[in-house]
Design a protein around this motif. Structure first.
Motif, PDB file in Angstrom:
ATOM      1  N   LEU A  95       0.814  -1.214   0.000  1.00 53.92           N
ATOM      2  CA  LEU A  95       0.000   0.000   0.000  1.00 53.92           C
ATOM      3  C   LEU A  95       0.852   1.270   0.000  1.00 53.92           C
ATOM      4  O   LEU A  95       0.514   2.241  -0.682  1.00 53.92           O
ATOM      5  N   ARG A  96       1.952   1.278   0.749  1.00 53.80           N
ATOM      6  CA  ARG A  96       2.852   2.432   0.695  1.00 53.80           C
ATOM      7  C   ARG A  96       3.445   2.582  -0.710  1.00 53.80           C
ATOM      8  O   ARG A  96       3.617   3.683  -1.217  1.00 53.80           O
ATOM      9  N   GLY A  97       3.763   1.446  -1.320  1.00 55.22           N
ATOM     10  CA  GLY A  97       4.266   1.471  -2.689  1.00 55.22           C
ATOM     11  C   GLY A  97       3.240   2.041  -3.653  1.00 55.22           C
ATOM     12  O   GLY A  97       3.586   2.794  -4.574  1.00 55.22           O
ATOM     13  N   ALA A  98       1.974   1.690  -3.436  1.00 55.69           N
ATOM     14  CA  ALA A  98       0.905   2.237  -4.278  1.00 55.69           C
ATOM     15  C   ALA A  98       0.820   3.749  -4.138  1.00 55.69           C
ATOM     16  O   ALA A  98       0.644   4.467  -5.122  1.00 55.69           O
ATOM     17  N   VAL A  99       0.975   4.231  -2.914  1.00 56.02           N
ATOM     18  CA  VAL A  99       0.942   5.682  -2.683  1.00 56.02           C
ATOM     19  C   VAL A  99       2.075   6.356  -3.440  1.00 56.02           C
ATOM     20  O   VAL A  99       1.878   7.342  -4.151  1.00 56.02           O
ATOM     21  N   ARG A 100       3.305   5.842  -3.277  1.00 52.65           N
ATOM     22  CA  ARG A 100       4.475   6.472  -3.909  1.00 52.65           C
ATOM     23  C   ARG A 100       4.358   6.432  -5.433  1.00 52.65           C
ATOM     24  O   ARG A 100       4.692   7.405  -6.117  1.00 52.65           O
ATOM     25  N   THR A 101       3.888   5.308  -5.974  1.00 53.44           N
ATOM     26  CA  THR A 101       3.844   5.143  -7.422  1.00 53.44           C
ATOM     27  C   THR A 101       2.745   5.975  -8.068  1.00 53.44           C
ATOM     28  O   THR A 101       2.896   6.447  -9.192  1.00 53.44           O
ATOM     29  N   THR A 102       1.654   6.157  -7.370  1.00 51.04           N
ATOM     30  CA  THR A 102       0.524   6.888  -7.965  1.00 51.04           C
ATOM     31  C   THR A 102       0.602   8.393  -7.741  1.00 51.04           C
ATOM     32  O   THR A 102      -0.251   9.133  -8.218  1.00 51.04           O
ATOM     33  N   THR A 103       1.634   8.841  -7.014  1.00 49.78           N
ATOM     34  CA  THR A 103       1.811  10.287  -6.780  1.00 49.78           C
ATOM     35  C   THR A 103       3.253  10.711  -7.062  1.00 49.78           C
ATOM     36  O   THR A 103       3.887  11.351  -6.229  1.00 49.78           O
ATOM     37  N   PRO A 104       3.793  10.370  -8.230  1.00 48.42           N
ATOM     38  CA  PRO A 104       5.197  10.707  -8.495  1.00 48.42           C
ATOM     39  C   PRO A 104       5.367  12.204  -8.762  1.00 48.42           C
ATOM     40  O   PRO A 104       4.550  12.804  -9.474  1.00 48.42           O
ATOM     41  N   PRO A 105       6.398  12.828  -8.216  1.00 50.25           N
ATOM     42  CA  PRO A 105       6.628  14.253  -8.476  1.00 50.25           C
ATOM     43  C   PRO A 105       6.844  14.496  -9.973  1.00 50.25           C
ATOM     44  O   PRO A 105       7.704  13.866 -10.591  1.00 50.25           O
ATOM     45  N   GLY A 106       6.034  15.335 -10.542  1.00 52.62           N
ATOM     46  CA  GLY A 106       6.183  15.674 -11.951  1.00 52.62           C
ATOM     47  C   GLY A 106       5.749  14.596 -12.921  1.00 52.62           C
ATOM     48  O   GLY A 106       5.967  14.706 -14.129  1.00 52.62           O
ATOM     49  N   GLY A 107       5.143  13.533 -12.408  1.00 49.92           N
ATOM     50  CA  GLY A 107       4.723  12.451 -13.295  1.00 49.92           C
ATOM     51  C   GLY A 107       3.226  12.272 -13.285  1.00 49.92           C
ATOM     52  O   GLY A 107       2.501  12.978 -12.576  1.00 49.92           O
ATOM     53  N   VAL A 177      -7.086   5.626  -7.577  1.00 49.72           N
ATOM     54  CA  VAL A 177      -8.181   6.503  -7.998  1.00 49.72           C
ATOM     55  C   VAL A 177      -8.148   7.810  -7.213  1.00 49.72           C
ATOM     56  O   VAL A 177      -8.305   8.907  -7.779  1.00 49.72           O
ATOM     57  N   GLN A 178      -7.927   7.721  -5.913  1.00 46.56           N
ATOM     58  CA  GLN A 178      -7.855   8.929  -5.088  1.00 46.56           C
ATOM     59  C   GLN A 178      -6.650   9.788  -5.463  1.00 46.56           C
ATOM     60  O   GLN A 178      -6.703  11.017  -5.415  1.00 46.56           O
ATOM     61  N   ALA A 179      -5.558   9.150  -5.836  1.00 46.54           N
ATOM     62  CA  ALA A 179      -4.385   9.901  -6.296  1.00 46.54           C
ATOM     63  C   ALA A 179      -4.712  10.658  -7.571  1.00 46.54           C
ATOM     64  O   ALA A 179      -4.341  11.829  -7.737  1.00 46.54           O
ATOM     65  N   ALA A 180      -5.431   9.997  -8.491  1.00 50.38           N
ATOM     66  CA  ALA A 180      -5.839  10.659  -9.727  1.00 50.38           C
ATOM     67  C   ALA A 180      -6.808  11.802  -9.438  1.00 50.38           C
ATOM     68  O   ALA A 180      -6.885  12.774 -10.198  1.00 50.38           O
ATOM     69  N   ASN A 181      -7.526  11.697  -8.316  1.00 51.90           N
ATOM     70  CA  ASN A 181      -8.453  12.762  -7.917  1.00 51.90           C
ATOM     71  C   ASN A 181      -7.737  13.930  -7.250  1.00 51.90           C
ATOM     72  O   ASN A 181      -8.356  14.944  -6.938  1.00 51.90           O
ATOM     73  N   GLY A 182      -6.437  13.757  -6.975  1.00 48.06           N
ATOM     74  CA  GLY A 182      -5.656  14.856  -6.437  1.00 48.06           C
ATOM     75  C   GLY A 182      -5.251  14.761  -4.985  1.00 48.06           C
ATOM     76  O   GLY A 182      -4.654  15.696  -4.447  1.00 48.06           O
ATOM     77  N   LEU A 183      -5.564  13.636  -4.312  1.00 45.50           N
ATOM     78  CA  LEU A 183      -5.136  13.503  -2.915  1.00 45.50           C
ATOM     79  C   LEU A 183      -3.614  13.444  -2.837  1.00 45.50           C
ATOM     80  O   LEU A 183      -2.961  12.810  -3.672  1.00 45.50           O
ATOM     81  N   ALA A 184      -3.063  14.100  -1.824  1.00 46.25           N
ATOM     82  CA  ALA A 184      -1.621  14.160  -1.633  1.00 46.25           C
ATOM     83  C   ALA A 184      -1.110  12.885  -0.969  1.00 46.25           C
ATOM     84  O   ALA A 184      -1.884  12.157  -0.332  1.00 46.25           O
ATOM     85  N   PRO A 185       0.186  12.597  -1.102  1.00 50.87           N
ATOM     86  CA  PRO A 185       0.753  11.396  -0.480  1.00 50.87           C
ATOM     87  C   PRO A 185       0.454  11.282   1.012  1.00 50.87           C
ATOM     88  O   PRO A 185       0.143  10.187   1.495  1.00 50.87           O
ATOM     89  N   ALA A 186       0.546  12.374   1.746  1.00 52.11           N
ATOM     90  CA  ALA A 186       0.294  12.324   3.193  1.00 52.11           C
ATOM     91  C   ALA A 186      -1.139  11.898   3.487  1.00 52.11           C
ATOM     92  O   ALA A 186      -1.399  11.140   4.430  1.00 52.11           O
ATOM     93  N   GLU A 187      -2.083  12.382   2.672  1.00 56.37           N
ATOM     94  CA  GLU A 187      -3.489  12.015   2.866  1.00 56.37           C
ATOM     95  C   GLU A 187      -3.702  10.533   2.543  1.00 56.37           C
ATOM     96  O   GLU A 187      -4.459   9.833   3.224  1.00 56.37           O
ATOM     97  N   LEU A 188      -3.020  10.061   1.504  1.00 56.62           N
ATOM     98  CA  LEU A 188      -3.141   8.656   1.128  1.00 56.62           C
ATOM     99  C   LEU A 188      -2.482   7.754   2.160  1.00 56.62           C
ATOM    100  O   LEU A 188      -2.965   6.652   2.437  1.00 56.62           O
ATOM    101  N   ASP A 189      -1.384   8.216   2.754  1.00 63.43           N
ATOM    102  CA  ASP A 189      -0.744   7.436   3.816  1.00 63.43           C
ATOM    103  C   ASP A 189      -1.672   7.281   5.021  1.00 63.43           C
ATOM    104  O   ASP A 189      -1.654   6.249   5.705  1.00 63.43           O
ATOM    105  N   GLU A 190      -2.472   8.292   5.290  1.00 59.22           N
ATOM    106  CA  GLU A 190      -3.449   8.186   6.377  1.00 59.22           C
ATOM    107  C   GLU A 190      -4.472   7.094   6.076  1.00 59.22           C
ATOM    108  O   GLU A 190      -4.902   6.365   6.977  1.00 59.22           O
ATOM    109  N   ILE A 191      -4.850   6.973   4.806  1.00 59.26           N
ATOM    110  CA  ILE A 191      -5.788   5.920   4.403  1.00 59.26           C
ATOM    111  C   ILE A 191      -5.146   4.549   4.626  1.00 59.26           C
ATOM    112  O   ILE A 191      -5.795   3.604   5.102  1.00 59.26           O
ATOM    113  N   VAL A 192      -3.862   4.437   4.298  1.00 62.37           N
ATOM    114  CA  VAL A 192      -3.150   3.177   4.519  1.00 62.37           C
ATOM    115  C   VAL A 192      -3.158   2.824   6.004  1.00 62.37           C
ATOM    116  O   VAL A 192      -3.442   1.676   6.385  1.00 62.37           O
TER     117      VAL A 192
END
Length: 201
Positions: A95-107, A177-192
């Protein structure tokens, strides 16, 4: 003249195939399979359609190569997670990997395997099925790892490996999906963190 023609036809490609595939992967990642036009793909790759067909085949073949590159690169966290020593560590790394991969800086945000299948016509059925198989395979490998954890006593005997694997897969793709919606890594980590509160001890 014949020798000249052979020299032109036989000369090496004037572009970096690896770099071109990386750029195609990013277009598919951002646009999905159907959303990525040939003009956009070749423009990003810096080559002509003729060169693309010669080097990679048609659009579907190019996508298959791009998906393999994605799995071996950005999404390799899913395979690395299986090597963690405990089932909980596997789930956390996945799940942490999913967060990092779906929110790459500049990608591109989100997941290529999810974005790629958002729109799927009958003509693109083969790609739809390819992505479904790709996602299902990840789930099967997680299930096998959790089953091993039960056998080793790392998970309780009454733990259901298939249910746990489906839960982690659902959370992982939900994160995308949430990353594509614009949630930041910190917010996604809270979900994890929330997702693992009920992990079987």
């Amino acid at each position: 003249m014949g020798d000249s023609r052979r020299a032109v036809m036989g000369r090496p490609r004037g572009f970096d195939v690896d770099q071109a595939l990386e750029r195609a992967m990013r277009v598919f990642w951002a646009r999905g399979y159907e959303g990525a036009s040939l003009a956009e793909l070749t423009g990003a790759m810096g080559i002509t359609k003729t060169s693309m067909y010669a080097a990679f085949g048609n659009k579907e073949q190019l996508f298959r190569k791009a998906l393999q590159r994605y799995g071996d690169g950005p999404a390799a966290y899913a395979t690395r997670a299986l090597e963690e020593p405990t089932a909980r560590a596997v789930a956390l790394a996945f799940l942490r990997g999913a967060v990092r991969t779906t929110t790459p800086p500049g990608g591109p945000s989100g997941c290529l395997a999810v974005q790629g299948a958002l729109a799927s016509s009958d003509e693109s059925r083969a790609v739809h099925d390819l992505l479904a198989d790709w996602r299902n395979d990840a789930g099967v490998r997680l299930e096998e790892r959790f089953r091993r954890a039960v056998n080793e006593g790392d998970l309780p005997r009454d733990a259901d490996p298939r249910r746990l694997a489906r839960f982690i897969m659902t959370m992982g793709f939900g994160i995308a999906v949430q990353a594509a919606n614009g949630l930041a890594p910190a917010e996604l980590d809270e979900i994890v963190d929330t997702a693992l509160l009920g992990w079987p001890a």
